[in-house]
Design a protein around this motif. Structure first.
Motif, PDB file in Angstrom:
ATOM      1  N   GLU A 145       0.842  -1.199   0.000  1.00  0.00           N
ATOM      2  CA  GLU A 145       0.000   0.000   0.000  1.00  0.00           C
ATOM      3  C   GLU A 145       0.874   1.245   0.000  1.00  0.00           C
ATOM      4  OE1 GLU A 145      -3.865   1.818   2.360  1.00  0.00           O
ATOM      5  OE2 GLU A 145      -3.043  -0.092   2.967  1.00  0.00           O
ATOM      6  N   ILE A 146       0.443   2.242  -0.778  1.00  0.00           N
ATOM      7  CA  ILE A 146       1.096   3.550  -0.814  1.00  0.00           C
ATOM      8  C   ILE A 146       0.158   4.505  -0.095  1.00  0.00           C
ATOM      9  CG2 ILE A 146       2.004   5.387  -2.270  1.00  0.00           C
ATOM     10  CD1 ILE A 146       2.499   3.208  -4.429  1.00  0.00           C
ATOM     11  N   LEU A 147       0.629   5.086   1.007  1.00  0.00           N
ATOM     12  CA  LEU A 147      -0.234   5.867   1.888  1.00  0.00           C
ATOM     13  C   LEU A 147      -0.165   7.374   1.650  1.00  0.00           C
ATOM     14  CD1 LEU A 147       0.634   3.872   5.124  1.00  0.00           C
ATOM     15  CD2 LEU A 147      -1.370   3.593   3.669  1.00  0.00           C
ATOM     16  N   ALA A 148       0.747   7.844   0.817  1.00  0.00           N
ATOM     17  CA  ALA A 148       0.869   9.271   0.542  1.00  0.00           C
ATOM     18  C   ALA A 148       0.670   9.520  -0.947  1.00  0.00           C
ATOM     19  CB  ALA A 148       2.238   9.777   0.982  1.00  0.00           C
ATOM     20  N   GLU A 149       0.186  10.706  -1.268  1.00  0.00           N
ATOM     21  CA  GLU A 149      -0.028  11.083  -2.658  1.00  0.00           C
ATOM     22  C   GLU A 149       1.106  11.993  -3.124  1.00  0.00           C
ATOM     23  OE1 GLU A 149      -3.909  12.594  -3.543  1.00  0.00           O
ATOM     24  OE2 GLU A 149      -4.858  11.231  -2.125  1.00  0.00           O
ATOM     25  N   ASN A 150       1.388  11.939  -4.405  1.00  0.00           N
ATOM     26  CA  ASN A 150       2.445  12.761  -4.980  1.00  0.00           C
ATOM     27  C   ASN A 150       2.156  14.240  -4.708  1.00  0.00           C
ATOM     28  OD1 ASN A 150       4.915  12.646  -6.369  1.00  0.00           O
ATOM     29  ND2 ASN A 150       3.935  13.343  -8.240  1.00  0.00           N
ATOM     30  N   GLY A 151       3.153  14.958  -4.182  1.00  0.00           N
ATOM     31  CA  GLY A 151       3.009  16.380  -3.894  1.00  0.00           C
ATOM     32  C   GLY A 151       2.399  16.683  -2.538  1.00  0.00           C
ATOM     33  N   GLN A 152       2.064  15.648  -1.768  1.00  0.00           N
ATOM     34  CA  GLN A 152       1.433  15.827  -0.458  1.00  0.00           C
ATOM     35  C   GLN A 152       2.464  16.229   0.590  1.00  0.00           C
ATOM     36  OE1 GLN A 152      -0.546  12.267   0.933  1.00  0.00           O
ATOM     37  NE2 GLN A 152      -0.645  12.991   3.029  1.00  0.00           N
ATOM     38  N   LEU A 153       2.072  17.128   1.494  1.00  0.00           N
ATOM     39  CA  LEU A 153       2.918  17.454   2.633  1.00  0.00           C
ATOM     40  C   LEU A 153       2.857  16.296   3.611  1.00  0.00           C
ATOM     41  CD1 LEU A 153       2.045  21.198   3.322  1.00  0.00           C
ATOM     42  CD2 LEU A 153       4.129  20.271   2.326  1.00  0.00           C
ATOM     43  N   VAL A 154       4.009  15.863   4.104  1.00  0.00           N
ATOM     44  CA  VAL A 154       4.063  14.761   5.062  1.00  0.00           C
ATOM     45  C   VAL A 154       4.766  15.229   6.326  1.00  0.00           C
ATOM     46  CG1 VAL A 154       3.939  12.917   3.352  1.00  0.00           C
ATOM     47  CG2 VAL A 154       6.165  13.810   4.000  1.00  0.00           C
ATOM     48  N   GLU A 155       4.405  14.624   7.426  1.00  0.00           N
ATOM     49  CA  GLU A 155       4.967  14.947   8.734  1.00  0.00           C
ATOM     50  C   GLU A 155       6.050  13.948   9.110  1.00  0.00           C
ATOM     51  OE1 GLU A 155       4.162  17.549  10.735  1.00  0.00           O
ATOM     52  OE2 GLU A 155       2.796  18.270   9.191  1.00  0.00           O
ATOM     53  N   TYR A 156       6.856  14.312  10.091  1.00  0.00           N
ATOM     54  CA  TYR A 156       7.843  13.394  10.640  1.00  0.00           C
ATOM     55  C   TYR A 156       7.123  12.189  11.222  1.00  0.00           C
ATOM     56  CZ  TYR A 156      10.979  11.334  14.041  1.00  0.00           C
ATOM     57  OH  TYR A 156      11.717  10.438  14.768  1.00  0.00           O
ATOM     58  N   GLY A 157       7.557  10.984  10.856  1.00  0.00           N
ATOM     59  CA  GLY A 157       6.976   9.762  11.391  1.00  0.00           C
ATOM     60  C   GLY A 157       5.697   9.311  10.706  1.00  0.00           C
ATOM     61  N   GLN A 158       5.216  10.072   9.720  1.00  0.00           N
ATOM     62  CA  GLN A 158       3.987   9.702   9.022  1.00  0.00           C
ATOM     63  C   GLN A 158       4.245   8.489   8.136  1.00  0.00           C
ATOM     64  OE1 GLN A 158       2.069  12.883   6.874  1.00  0.00           O
ATOM     65  NE2 GLN A 158       1.019  11.477   5.510  1.00  0.00           N
ATOM     66  N   PRO A 159       3.394   7.456   8.212  1.00  0.00           N
ATOM     67  CA  PRO A 159       3.574   6.291   7.346  1.00  0.00           C
ATOM     68  C   PRO A 159       3.392   6.665   5.879  1.00  0.00           C
ATOM     69  CG  PRO A 159       2.085   5.784   9.166  1.00  0.00           C
ATOM     70  CD  PRO A 159       2.302   7.259   9.176  1.00  0.00           C
ATOM     71  N   LEU A 160       4.320   6.215   5.034  1.00  0.00           N
ATOM     72  CA  LEU A 160       4.270   6.490   3.594  1.00  0.00           C
ATOM     73  C   LEU A 160       3.914   5.233   2.807  1.00  0.00           C
ATOM     74  CD1 LEU A 160       7.542   8.609   3.305  1.00  0.00           C
ATOM     75  CD2 LEU A 160       5.204   9.442   3.611  1.00  0.00           C
ATOM     76  N   PHE A 161       4.411   4.083   3.258  1.00  0.00           N
ATOM     77  CA  PHE A 161       4.206   2.806   2.563  1.00  0.00           C
ATOM     78  C   PHE A 161       3.976   1.706   3.586  1.00  0.00           C
ATOM     79  CE2 PHE A 161       7.094   5.329  -0.027  1.00  0.00           C
ATOM     80  CZ  PHE A 161       6.538   5.242  -1.287  1.00  0.00           C
ATOM     81  N   LEU A 162       3.250   0.672   3.166  1.00  0.00           N
ATOM     82  CA  LEU A 162       3.145  -0.545   3.954  1.00  0.00           C
ATOM     83  C   LEU A 162       3.836  -1.649   3.156  1.00  0.00           C
ATOM     84  CD1 LEU A 162      -0.527  -0.492   5.295  1.00  0.00           C
ATOM     85  CD2 LEU A 162       1.567   0.083   6.523  1.00  0.00           C
ATOM     86  N   VAL A 163       4.699  -2.404   3.824  1.00  0.00           N
ATOM     87  CA  VAL A 163       5.496  -3.441   3.179  1.00  0.00           C
ATOM     88  C   VAL A 163       5.213  -4.774   3.841  1.00  0.00           C
ATOM     89  CG1 VAL A 163       7.835  -4.215   2.634  1.00  0.00           C
ATOM     90  CG2 VAL A 163       7.316  -1.778   2.652  1.00  0.00           C
ATOM     91  N   LYS A 164       4.965  -5.783   3.009  1.00  0.00           N
ATOM     92  CA  LYS A 164       4.828  -7.158   3.509  1.00  0.00           C
ATOM     93  C   LYS A 164       6.236  -7.727   3.551  1.00  0.00           C
ATOM     94  CE  LYS A 164       2.650 -11.565   2.423  1.00  0.00           C
ATOM     95  NZ  LYS A 164       1.833 -12.282   1.433  1.00  0.00           N
ATOM     96  N   PRO A 165       6.788  -7.969   4.748  1.00  0.00           N
ATOM     97  CA  PRO A 165       8.178  -8.427   4.839  1.00  0.00           C
ATOM     98  C   PRO A 165       8.367  -9.831   4.276  1.00  0.00           C
ATOM     99  CG  PRO A 165       7.166  -8.351   7.014  1.00  0.00           C
ATOM    100  CD  PRO A 165       6.142  -7.834   6.048  1.00  0.00           C
ATOM    101  N   GLU A 166       9.569 -10.084   3.777  1.00  0.00           N
ATOM    102  CA  GLU A 166       9.919 -11.417   3.253  1.00  0.00           C
ATOM    103  C   GLU A 166      10.801 -12.150   4.222  1.00  0.00           C
ATOM    104  OE1 GLU A 166      11.656 -10.817  -0.603  1.00  0.00           O
ATOM    105  OE2 GLU A 166       9.722 -10.487  -1.498  1.00  0.00           O
TER     106      GLU A 166
END
Length: 166
Positions: A145-166
């Motif tokens: 999952e991609i949690l941020a949109e292109n050009g969006q302001l993001v905060e410190y610690g804000q989740p940007l991506f969700l990764v299924k670990p291998e």
């Protein structure tokens, strides 16, 4: 200006120390780190205030207009999503800035849903004070999952991506 890894190291050092506030100034650039709770936080009140209304709206409770069966089904879906989210790794923003999915509008995004990443894979750019900082995955797995949109302001610690670990 400090590199992203140097900023991360400073955050860890301040978090582990008794220092409550740290300021770094160099060539007109200023970095202010403050401890608010148990962790260090980069403070930028102007951008935090701009994000507050949308964040508050997202947490507003829903009107209880759905029948009880629909509510029970909704709660089951939320519980299953929560269990699934527990297995996922979050890639978070290490700073306040603007999120960019690609290095330029003409090139493709660094990652898409389903992309495989390694620890050193660049997943996006966060622009802060006219500096473009490449953000690495720091985990191995698949982007779900991609949690941020292109050009969006993001905060410190804000989740940007969700990764299924291998």
């Amino acid at each position: 200006m400090l590199k992203i890894q140097e900023i991360r190291e400073l955050i860890k050092l301040i978090d582990q120390s008794s220092i409550d506030e740290f300021t770094y100034e160099n060539e007109g650039a200023k970095l202010l780190l403050k401890k608010s709770a148990p962790e260090a936080v980069i403070s930028h009140s102007v951008q935090a205030a701009a994000e507050a209304p949308s964040h508050a709206a997202a947490q507003a409770p829903q009107a209880p207009s759905a029948p009880q069966q629909d509510q029970a089904k909704h709660e089951e879906v939320q519980q299953s999503e929560t269990k699934q989210d527990e297995n996922l790794v979050k890639i978070t923003s290490p700073m306040v800035g603007t999120f960019y999915a690609a290095s330029s509008p003409e090139t493709g995004n660094y990652v898409e849903i389903g992309s495989k990443v390694k620890n050193d894979s660049v997943v996006c750019i966060v622009e802060a004070m006219k500096l473009f900082n490449e953000i690495e995955a720091e985990t191995k797995g698949e982007i779900v999952e991609i949690l941020a949109e292109n050009g969006q302001l993001v905060e410190y610690g804000q989740p940007l991506f969700l990764v299924k670990p291998e």
